[in-house]
Design an enzyme around this catalytic site. Structure first.
Site, PDB file in Angstrom:
ATOM      1  N   GLN A  75       0.837  -1.213   0.000  1.00 45.29           N
ATOM      2  CA  GLN A  75       0.000   0.000   0.000  1.00 45.29           C
ATOM      3  C   GLN A  75       0.871   1.261   0.000  1.00 45.29           C
ATOM      4  O   GLN A  75       0.578   2.230   0.699  1.00 45.29           O
ATOM      5  CB  GLN A  75      -0.936   0.002   1.209  1.00 45.29           C
ATOM      6  CG  GLN A  75      -2.148  -0.897   1.044  1.00 45.29           C
ATOM      7  CD  GLN A  75      -3.083  -0.416  -0.059  1.00 45.29           C
ATOM      8  OE1 GLN A  75      -3.167   0.764  -0.376  1.00 45.29           O
ATOM      9  NE2 GLN A  75      -3.781  -1.364  -0.656  1.00 45.29           N
ATOM     10  N   SER A  76       1.909   1.271  -0.795  1.00 41.37           N
ATOM     11  CA  SER A  76       2.827   2.406  -0.805  1.00 41.37           C
ATOM     12  C   SER A  76       2.186   3.662  -1.408  1.00 41.37           C
ATOM     13  O   SER A  76       1.743   3.651  -2.562  1.00 41.37           O
ATOM     14  CB  SER A  76       4.062   2.038  -1.625  1.00 41.37           C
ATOM     15  OG  SER A  76       4.873   3.168  -1.823  1.00 41.37           O
TER      16      SER A  76
END
Ligand SMILES: *Cc1c(COP(=O)(O)O)cnc(C)c1O
Length: 336
Positions: A75-76
């Site tokens: 989930q960068s």
């Protein structure tokens, strides 16, 4: 400090707003809390990586790159903003997503930032946790090179001296806003991860001769390691900026008491802090970074770290897109 000496590709909406949070300040009984809205940088839902990418993308284009390569957790927010920057400049984007968090439910690998990565045509591959991800990115770049592409590798979080220039620019912007408003800033608080945000701020404030204390709340590394990471990068950033004078390790303050069980693992204090800011001010944080940073600020206030008349700025680094990968946390929450 003269930032126009460095090539820059405009991506964001700057200056971001600096706003006073009256209801939050009253609810906590002081100090006077302000927020610097770097969640509103405007690039594909914004966040702190936009400032770094303005300098990194310009460097990539100067070097003739046709592809950006980077890496981050699944989930960068950094990967999502890099994908947007690449789209904006007409470059391809390849990213490696590290499976650093594997216990957050069905949506984690498809919703939130991952969905936006897909939309912006970022080519991504997953990697198991624990590899040297910057080395993996270099290997990917090598294979792209062998296909005739011209990749430019951006380290995790965009945190090298070129990227950190973005937060030296933020320091200048923030001090300029405060001076124009007649606002004395006593303290800055924010979440710290790959270290570029705090390093750039510390180097920039040092260059401006504006000794405002900055406290970083680590989201992953233990305290001493985080301080070393920030300090090391601040030194290299100050050197790139040709700043005179020492930048002692003591100018970097970081804590690790909001990390909880680990990177991307929810804590009660984070959930409480996120709900507090949402309900008092209508401002959305994220569970991985800004929620833990803000929980750190609330803990400092409750521990009496500030005088009632202090003016404290929380730097909102963005990330609320990741909320949609953590829906379970908030759907089960009873009214505060
Ligand atoms: C990357 C990120 C941070 C941490 O910034 P660093 O420069 O990596 O220390 C904080 N908040 C959000 C929302 C982020 O995406």
């Amino acid at each position: 400090m003269h930032l126009a000496r460095f090539p820059r590709y405009r991506l964001g909406h700057f200056p971001t707003p600096l706003e006073r949070l009256d209801r939050l300040s009253a609810a906590l009984g002081g100090p006077e809390i302000w927020i610097k809205r770097d969640d509103c940088t405007g690039l594909a839902s914004g966040g702190n990586k936009t400032r770094k990418l303005e300098f990194l993308l310009a460097d990539a284009l100067e070097q003739g790159a046709d592809t950006l390569v980077t890496q981050g957790a699944t989930q960068s927010n950094h990967v999502r903003q890099t994908a947007a920057a690449a789209a904006r400049a007409g470059l391809a984007c390849h990213a490696l997503l590290e499976r650093r968090v594997t216990n957050q439910g069905a949506d984690y690998e498809s919703a939130g930032n991952v969905l936006l990565d897909e939309m912006m045509d970022c080519h991504f591959d997953f990697r198991p946790e624990g590899l040297d991800m910057n080395a993996e990115a270099e290997t990917l770049a090598e294979s792209l090179r062998s296909e005739g592409r011209k990749p430019y590798v951006i380290p995790g979080g965009g945190s090298n001296p070129v990227g950190a220039l973005g937060y030296a620019a933020c320091a200048q912007e923030l001090v300029g806003q405060a001076d124009a408003m007649g606002l004395r800033i006593d303290h800055i608080v924010h979440a710290t991860g790959s270290a570029g945000t705090q390093a750039g701020l510390v180097a920039g404030l040092h260059a401006l001769n504006a000794p405002i204390p900055v406290t970083g709340y680590s989201v992953r590394a233990p305290r001493e390691k985080q301080i070393d990471n920030v300090h090391g990068l601040a030194l290299r950033t100050a050197e790139l900026l040709s700043v005179r004078g020492d930048l002692p390790r003591e100018s970097v303050v970081a804590h690790d008491d909001q990390v909880g069980a680990g990177y991307g693992q929810p804590t009660e204090a984070m959930v409480e802090a996120m709900i507090m800011l949402a309900r008092l001010e209508g401002i959305l944080l994220d569970p991985v970074y800004s929620g833990k940073g803000f929980a750190g600020l609330v803990a400092m206030v409750r521990a009496g770290a500030f005088a009632k008349t202090d003016r404290v700025v929380f730097l909102h680094t963005g990330g609320s897109v990741a909320l949609f990968a953590y829906g379970h946390l908030f759907q089960t929450q009873k009214a505060a």
